[in-house]
Write an enzyme that holds these catalytic residues in place. Structure first.
Site, mmCIF file in Angstrom:
data_model
loop_
_atom_site.group_PDB
_atom_site.id
_atom_site.type_symbol
_atom_site.label_atom_id
_atom_site.label_comp_id
_atom_site.label_asym_id
_atom_site.label_seq_id
_atom_site.Cartn_x
_atom_site.Cartn_y
_atom_site.Cartn_z
ATOM 1 N N ASP A 125 0.828 -1.207 0.000
ATOM 2 C CA ASP A 125 0.000 0.000 0.000
ATOM 3 C C ASP A 125 0.863 1.258 0.000
ATOM 4 O O ASP A 125 1.494 1.598 0.996
ATOM 5 C CB ASP A 125 -0.905 -0.015 1.235
ATOM 6 C CG ASP A 125 -1.974 1.071 1.201
ATOM 7 O OD1 ASP A 125 -1.938 1.925 0.290
ATOM 8 O OD2 ASP A 125 -2.851 1.061 2.074
ATOM 9 N N ASP A 336 -1.751 5.206 -6.423
ATOM 10 C CA ASP A 336 -1.986 4.432 -5.214
ATOM 11 C C ASP A 336 -2.136 2.942 -5.535
ATOM 12 O O ASP A 336 -2.982 2.561 -6.333
ATOM 13 C CB ASP A 336 -3.247 4.950 -4.515
ATOM 14 C CG ASP A 336 -3.534 4.234 -3.214
ATOM 15 O OD1 ASP A 336 -2.610 3.627 -2.642
ATOM 16 O OD2 ASP A 336 -4.695 4.273 -2.761
#
Length: 462
Positions: A125, A336
Site C-alpha cells: 500500500d 496508489d
C-alpha cells in the site's frame, strides 16, 4: 494524443476477460537478491466476479464499496499532513515477489516478508505510512492464512517507548489526531481507523525485517492486537508512503528512497515484483521508462502525487475543464497501489465516459454495478474491440493502460461488463489512479529525484 486519428483499440478475447477472476491457490511468496537488488514476488489476492459463482457478485460489490470508502478516507486525510522531508543516499537493491494471492478476498496485491524470524504476507500500500501485522495475543483479529506473529518468540522484538522519536512521528504516519497515544507507561500505542469501519490497533514495536535476505534491524512497525476490515487472509499491511515511519523512509540507507513494482493481472499463476532500490537491471520493461515530476504539496499530504494533464479513449483525446481546474481537483492525482478503481473528478469522468460510450455504442447497456455506472451487455460475444485508454502526465509522459485494466467483468456470462473507472463526489476532490489501471506496468517511485516513472512490462516473477 492527437484528435482525429485512427481509432485505437485493444483487441481482447472476451473469453480471456471472463477468466481474469480465476485464481490459483495461496502460497508463501518468493523473494530473491539480484544484482544487488531485493526482489519480492507480488500477487493479487482476489477471487471475484468469476463466472456466476454464487455470492461472487455480492462479494465484489462489497469490495468495491470498501474501495469507495478508502477513496473517501484518502480525501479526508489530504491536508492533515505537514511537509515530509525526503532523503538521498546511495542504494542497494532488493527484489520481492508481488502476487495476486488468490482466494484472499480482496482486489489488492500482496508480498511476503520476514519479521522477527517468521513470515508475514501483507498488502502492498503506497498510501499508508505504517507497516503493521496482527500479533499475539489478539483481542479481535480478522482471519489470516498464516500464524499470528508472536512477539514472545522473537528475541529481537521490543516495544517502542512513548518518549521516542518514532512515537512522536506516529501522528504524521497515521495522518490522524488520534494516531499517537501514550496511555501505557512504556509502550507507544497506535490506532488506525477508516471510513468503511475497518481499523488496526496495537502498539508500536521494532524488530528485524527481512527482504530477500537483506535484514533491516530495528524496523518500526505496528503490532496489532485488534484489527478488522477488508484485509482478506493477509497478515497485515506494508506501508510504502512518504512519512518517516514508512518502509521506504526506514530503508533509505539501504535502498536510497527508490522502489518500483509491476502489478500482475489476477489470472492463475500470474505474479509480479516489488523492487527496492534503483538498479533498472532488475526490471523487465518492454518500453522505455517515461518520467513525470512528483508533486509535493504540504496541504495534500505525503502521497505519491503527479499532474494528470490529459486522457484519450480509443485515440480520441477527451476535452474537459477539469484538467486545468484549481484547488484540490483537476489533474493533480495520487498514484496508489491500495485503491482498486481509478477515480476522476466529475467533469473529467463525464468526458471519458461519454467518449467510451460513443465508441461502444453498438453494444447494449447493462445496469450499473456498485461504483461502476457505465456497463454493457456482451452476452454471447467471444471478442470485443475495447477502446484503448491512455493517460498523459506533466512533462510529456504518456502511459497506455493495459487492456485488462479497462473493463471490469461482473457477470461470468458477460451480461454485465463495466468501464473500470469511477467519479469522485466533487471537482475539489483529488483524483486517484488505482491498481486496476496499473496492471502490467513498471511503476517507479524515485523520492530522491522526486519523480515517478512508467513503462510497459509483462509482470512475471522470473
Amino acid at each position: 494524443m492527437a484528435r482525429g486519428g485512427a481509432r485505437a483499440v485493444a483487441p481482447v478475447a472476451l473469453l480471456l476477460l471472463l477468466l481474469l477472476a480465476a485464481g490459483g491457490g495461496v502460497h508463501c511468496l518468493r523473494s530473491r537478491a539480484e544484482s544487488g537488488a531485493t526482489v519480492l514476488e507480488l500477487r493479487h489476492h482476489a477471487n471475484l466476479g468469476s463466472g456466476g459463482r454464487s455470492g461472487s457478485a455480492e462479494e465484489a460489490r462489497g469490495v468495491l464499496a470498501s474501495d469507495a470508502a478508502r477513496v473517501s478516507s484518502l480525501q479526508r486525510r489530504i491536508g492533515s499532513y505537514g511537509l515530509i522531508r525526503s532523503s538521498d543516499a546511495a542504494s542497494k537493491l532488493a527484489q520481492v515477489p508481488v502476487t495476486s494471492g488468490a482466494r484472499l478476498r480482496t482486489l489488492n496485491y500482496v508480498a511476503t516478508v520476514g519479521i522477527g524470524g517468521g513470515e508475514a504476507t501483507v498488502i502492498v500500500d503506497t498510501a499508508s505510512e505504517l507497516t503493521w501485522v496482527q500479533c499475539k495475543p489478539c483481542d479481535a483479529c480478522h482471519d489470516q492464512q498464516e500464524p499470528l506473529f508472536d512477539p514472545s518468540a522473537s528475541p529481537s522484538y521490543a516495544a517502542v517507548p512513548c518518549n521516542s522519536s518514532s512515537c512522536d512521528a506516529l501522528r504524521v504516519a497515521t495522518g490522524m489526531s488520534g494516531g499517537q497515544a501514550c496511555d501505557q507507561p512504556t509502550a507507544c500505542s497506535y490506532a488506525l481507523s477508516y471510513r468503511d469501519g475497518s481499523y488496526s490497533r496495537g502498539v508500536l514495536a521494532h524488530d528485524r525485517l527481512s527482504l530477500a535476505g537483506e535484514d533491516i534491524e530495528g524496523f518500526v512497525f505496528g503490532c496489532g492486537t485488534s484489527n478488522q476490515g477488508p484485509f482478506g487472509g493477509t497478515s497485515g499491511l506494508m506501508g510504502l508512503g512518504r512519512s518517516p515511519l514508512s518502509l521506504i523512509s526506514q530503508t533509505t540507507e539501504q535502498f536510497g528512497g527508490v522502489f518500483s513494482y509491476c502489478l500482475p493481472p489476477k489470472e492463475s499463476g500470474s505474479s509480479g515484483s516489488l523492487v527496492l532500490g534503483d538498479d533498472a537491471s532488475a526490471y523487465r520493461n518492454s518500453t522505455p521508462i517515461v518520467y513525470t515530476a512528483m508533486v509535493t504539496d504540504p496541504l495534500q499530504g505525503p502521497f505519491y502525487m503527479v499532474n494528470l494533464t490529459g486522457i484519450s479513449v480509443g485515440g480520441e483525446e477527451v476535452q474537459s475543464p477539469g484538467f486545468s481546474a484549481g484547488g484540490g481537483g483537476g489533474g493533480r492525482a495520487i498514484v496508489d497501489s491500495g485503491t482498486i478503481i481509478t477515480s476522476l473528478v466529475p467533469s473529467v469522468y463525464a468526458a471519458v465516459r461519454g467518449e467510451f460510450v460513443r465508441q461502444l455504442a453498438e453494444y447494449p447497456r447493462a445496469p450499473a454495478f456498485s461504483i461502476l455506472d457505465t456497463c454493457f451487455d456482451l452476452t454471447g460475444l467471444r471478442e470485443v474491440q475495447v477502446p484503448s485508454l491512455r493517460l498523459a502526465f506533466d512533462g510529456g509522459a504518456e502511459v497506455e493502460v493495459d487492456s485488462k485494466g479497462v473493463l471490469y467483468v461482473v457477470a461470468g456470462d458477460a451480461s454485465q461488463v463495466c468501464l473500470a473507472l469511477a467519479a469522485l463526489g466533487s471537482e475539489d476532490d483529488t483524483p486517484i489512479i488505482g491498481n486496476y489501471q496499473q496492471k502490467n506496468l513498471r511503476v517507479v517511485f524515485d523520492t530522491a529525484a522526486s519523480q515517478i516513472g512508467f513503462a510497459q512490462e509483462t509482470c512475471d516473477y522470473i
